[in-house]
Motif scaffolding. Structure first.
Motif, PDB file in Angstrom:
ATOM      1  N   VAL A   1       1.034  -1.453   0.169  1.00 16.53           N
ATOM      2  CA  VAL A   1      -0.310   0.096   0.032  1.00 16.53           C
ATOM      3  C   VAL A   1       0.966   1.317  -0.129  1.00 16.53           C
ATOM      4  CG1 VAL A   1      -1.434   1.118   1.490  1.00 16.53           C
ATOM      5  CG2 VAL A   1      -1.890  -1.221   1.110  1.00 16.53           C
ATOM      6  N   LEU A   2       0.406   2.063  -1.061  1.00 11.64           N
ATOM      7  CA  LEU A   2       1.491   2.866  -1.035  1.00 11.64           C
ATOM      8  C   LEU A   2       0.230   4.805  -0.868  1.00 11.64           C
ATOM      9  CD1 LEU A   2       3.021   3.046  -4.514  1.00 11.64           C
ATOM     10  CD2 LEU A   2       3.574   2.056  -2.183  1.00 11.64           C
ATOM     11  N   VAL A   3       1.113   5.374   0.200  1.00 13.95           N
ATOM     12  CA  VAL A   3       0.175   6.451   0.545  1.00 13.95           C
ATOM     13  C   VAL A   3       0.936   7.912  -0.014  1.00 13.95           C
ATOM     14  CG1 VAL A   3      -1.440   5.791   2.390  1.00 13.95           C
ATOM     15  CG2 VAL A   3       1.220   6.805   3.140  1.00 13.95           C
ATOM     16  N   PRO A   4       0.395   8.884  -0.133  1.00 13.46           N
ATOM     17  CA  PRO A   4       0.676  10.258  -0.190  1.00 13.46           C
ATOM     18  C   PRO A   4       1.956  10.620   1.114  1.00 13.46           C
ATOM     19  CG  PRO A   4      -1.649  10.647  -0.621  1.00 13.46           C
ATOM     20  CD  PRO A   4      -0.929   8.759  -0.156  1.00 13.46           C
ATOM     21  N   ALA A   5       3.341  11.124   0.476  1.00 10.60           N
ATOM     22  CA  ALA A   5       4.188  11.448   1.695  1.00 10.60           C
ATOM     23  C   ALA A   5       4.739  12.489   1.011  1.00 10.60           C
ATOM     24  CB  ALA A   5       5.107  10.480   2.044  1.00 10.60           C
ATOM     25  N   HIS A   6       4.767  13.874   2.265  1.00 11.16           N
ATOM     26  CA  HIS A   6       5.209  15.426   2.274  1.00 11.16           C
ATOM     27  C   HIS A   6       6.237  15.343   2.978  1.00 11.16           C
ATOM     28  CE1 HIS A   6       4.651  19.444   1.844  1.00 11.16           C
ATOM     29  NE2 HIS A   6       5.050  19.423   3.306  1.00 11.16           N
TER      30      HIS A   6
ATOM     31  N   ALA B   1       4.203  13.000   7.316  1.00  9.80           N
ATOM     32  CA  ALA B   1       5.334  13.615   6.521  1.00  9.80           C
ATOM     33  C   ALA B   1       6.180  13.328   6.915  1.00  9.80           C
ATOM     34  CB  ALA B   1       5.107  15.426   7.429  1.00  9.80           C
ATOM     35  N   ALA B   2       7.613  13.340   6.002  1.00  6.59           N
ATOM     36  CA  ALA B   2       8.488  12.290   6.063  1.00  6.59           C
ATOM     37  C   ALA B   2       9.937  13.298   6.736  1.00  6.59           C
ATOM     38  CB  ALA B   2       8.491  11.210   5.486  1.00  6.59           C
ATOM     39  N   LEU B   3      10.878  12.986   7.016  1.00  8.71           N
ATOM     40  CA  LEU B   3      12.705  14.081   7.174  1.00  8.71           C
ATOM     41  C   LEU B   3      13.420  13.189   7.596  1.00  8.71           C
ATOM     42  CD1 LEU B   3      12.768  14.039  10.024  1.00  8.71           C
ATOM     43  CD2 LEU B   3      11.555  16.797   9.151  1.00  8.71           C
ATOM     44  N   THR B   4      14.565  13.147   7.219  1.00 11.84           N
ATOM     45  CA  THR B   4      16.005  12.334   7.833  1.00 11.84           C
ATOM     46  C   THR B   4      16.249  13.142   8.335  1.00 11.84           C
ATOM     47  OG1 THR B   4      17.143  13.032   5.776  1.00 11.84           O
ATOM     48  CG2 THR B   4      16.283  10.621   5.875  1.00 11.84           C
TER      49      THR B   4
ATOM     50  N   TRP C   1      12.442   9.018   9.598  1.00 13.35           N
ATOM     51  CA  TRP C   1      11.836   9.645  10.679  1.00 13.35           C
ATOM     52  C   TRP C   1      10.519  10.189   9.710  1.00 13.35           C
ATOM     53  CZ3 TRP C   1      13.347  12.505  15.795  1.00 13.35           C
ATOM     54  CH2 TRP C   1      14.717  11.755  15.707  1.00 13.35           C
ATOM     55  N   LEU C   2       9.168   9.668  10.767  1.00  4.09           N
ATOM     56  CA  LEU C   2       7.671  10.119  10.239  1.00  4.09           C
ATOM     57  C   LEU C   2       7.019  10.687  11.235  1.00  4.09           C
ATOM     58  CD1 LEU C   2       6.688   6.336   8.736  1.00  4.09           C
ATOM     59  CD2 LEU C   2       7.213   9.077   7.523  1.00  4.09           C
ATOM     60  N   ARG C   3       5.977  11.551  10.724  1.00  2.49           N
ATOM     61  CA  ARG C   3       4.848  12.412  11.353  1.00  2.49           C
ATOM     62  C   ARG C   3       3.795  12.200  10.816  1.00  2.49           C
ATOM     63  NH1 ARG C   3       1.332  15.769  13.648  1.00  2.49           N
ATOM     64  NH2 ARG C   3       2.819  16.922  15.078  1.00  2.49           N
ATOM     65  N   ILE C   4       2.941  11.625  11.436  1.00  2.06           N
ATOM     66  CA  ILE C   4       1.187  11.042  11.203  1.00  2.06           C
ATOM     67  C   ILE C   4       0.979  12.842  11.323  1.00  2.06           C
ATOM     68  CG2 ILE C   4      -0.773  10.973  11.542  1.00  2.06           C
ATOM     69  CD1 ILE C   4       1.074   7.683  12.213  1.00  2.06           C
ATOM     70  N   LEU C   5       0.298  13.480  10.003  1.00  2.00           N
ATOM     71  CA  LEU C   5      -0.252  14.616  10.320  1.00  2.00           C
ATOM     72  C   LEU C   5      -2.084  14.024  10.628  1.00  2.00           C
ATOM     73  CD1 LEU C   5       1.455  15.811   7.356  1.00  2.00           C
ATOM     74  CD2 LEU C   5       1.803  16.666   9.329  1.00  2.00           C
TER      75      LEU C   5
END
Length: 442
Positions: A102-107, A143-146, A327-331
């Motif tokens: 499953v692929l979901v949109p990521a910021h 959202a995602a970042l390193t 690193w992930l951040r659920i919005l």
């Protein structure tokens, strides 16, 4: 970069958001100054004009949005050019594999810097909170970042979702796989990867939980058309492509020789993408047989690596540093969890705490035959809470990179008195089909 605390920048700063422009554009100057500010913030050498132009070009291809904070007061001599932003922030949109294909949109958030002489004025908080609010309003669930520093981003609701490690692999006579590999590996012209690398990655992206969509420079690097120092060609890149038993490409490795001055003779892996376990082991079988090479080094290896278990002598693999990667951040809790397939039937009440207020509340999560149902509960009854956690913890567990049981044992998740096995139940529900690993730095 450095932590930034304090009140928002107010009228001392102007926030500008814009799309990057290529060097051929009359509006290129703002893009160039923004890139120079990023290099300054990460202590990189000033980029040559060619490198800066290539970065701008790839940013256009990625459809990035660049944000800069600009000091409104005139710069006093000998301060840096007032046209250069004192803080930078960039975003673009891709997809995240949340398990079971499953692929979901990521910021995706990147290039976050605050110049030292403008820290502690609320710039990072302002840039991050405004940006995440805009992404949530757009309907993006995560959202995602390193992170260059691990202590900064939890206060914005981010949690570590995957790890990676560096490995050094001895490729002498001790390097032998215990079982025969399937398919075959061929040496390929790097230029072929301009088209082939995205095709192979697309298959791998759907197969690996934690994988994020890739930016333009990855295919350019695999094709030998992106030198990290100059932005020009990289003539040292070699490429091996794995073909399955039907002759279809399903994996590749891009690598480069360290030079004869390096002892022992060492090959550096630049990128490994495998859509199947057979492709992954087949590529390693090929790499382990390279003539005159005695060591393979890879900075981005998975922590839970099937190669170790496939070798007759797993001690030929030596682990260097292990570090957080994604690193992930659920919005949006309802959107994020509803998008997932759940591996275990059950029902839990989750109380989520959010430092930015985006996801604060109580949610009922239930699963039946793999389908998740999530609803926000209007009433407040702490006695009914099965698990209490910060949004960072739910974000960490979202793609299966860490067990909620581990987070509970670490004191990050509080288990309700009435459901002592609630963390175990959530771990079963969020289980994914294979170990989570992010292949993409950004």
């Amino acid at each position: 970069m450095g932590a930034d605390t304090g009140t928002p920048g107010g009228t001392d700063y102007e926030i500008r958001r814009f799309r990057p422009r290529p060097a051929s554009s009359p509006d290129y100057a703002d893009t160039k100054r923004w890139i120079e500010a990023v290099h300054y913030g990460f202590y990189q050498k000033p980029g040559r004009d060619e490198l800066t132009a290539r970065i701008a070009e790839s940013s256009v291809a990625d459809d990035r949005e660049l944000t800069g904070a600009y000091a409104t007061a005139p710069a006093a001599a000998p301060a840096l050019d007032a046209g250069r932003p004192v803080a930078t922030f960039a975003t673009f949109r891709k997809t995240l594999n949340v398990g079971h294909g499953v692929l979901v949109p990521a910021h995706m958030v990147t290039a976050v810097t605050v110049r030292t002489d403008h820290r502690r004025r609320g710039l990072l908080r302002r840039l991050m909170s405004e940006d995440l609010a805009r992404a949530k309003a757009d309907g993006v669930p995560v959202a995602a970042l390193t992170a260059s520093e691990a202590s900064i981003y939890r206060r914005f609701g981010y949690g570590v979702a995957t790890h990676e490690r560096s490995v050094s692999v001895e490729t002498g006579p001790r390097f032998r796989l215990a079982a025969p590999v399937r398919g075959r590996v061929v040496a390929a012209e790097p230029a072929a990867m301009l088209d082939l690398a995205p095709e192979i990655f697309a298959r791998a992206h759907r197969a690996i939980p934690g994988s994020l969509g890739r930016q333009e420079r990855y295919r350019l690097r695999a094709a030998g058309q992106w030198n990290e120092e100059t932005g020009g060609e990289d003539h040292g890149v070699r490429v091996a492509v794995h073909l399955d038993e039907q002759g279809t490409p399903d994996g590749y490795a891009a690598y480069a020789f360290r030079g004869w001055e390096t002892e022992p003779p060492t090959m550096e892996l630049r990128d490994v993408v495998a859509a199947t376990p057979e492709a992954y082991l087949g590529l390693w079988d090929f790499l382990g047989s390279l003539d005159l090479i005695e060591r393979i080094e890879w900075e981005d290896a998975p922590v839970d690596d099937p190669l170790v278990w496939a070798l007759e002598d797993p001690r030929v693999v030596r682990t260097g540093s292990v570090r957080d990667m994604l690193w992930l951040r659920i919005l949006d809790v309802e959107a994020a969890l509803s998008a997932r397939k759940l591996a275990h039937d059950g029902e839990l009440v989750l109380r989520i705490q959010d430092p930015l207020g985006f996801t604060d509340g109580r949610y009922r999560l239930s699963s039946s035959a793999g389908t998740a149902q999530v609803s926000r509960l209007a009433h407040d009854d702490p006695a009914q809470d099965d698990l209490v956690m910060d949004i960072a913890e739910l974000s960490s567990a979202y793609v299966g990179g860490v067990s909620p049981v581990t987070l509970a044992e670490a004191g990050r998740i509080r288990v309700g008195a009435g459901r002592p096995a609630a963390a175990t139940e959530l771990a079963r529900m969020l289980a994914v089909e294979r170990p989570a690993h992010c292949l993409t730095h950004f």
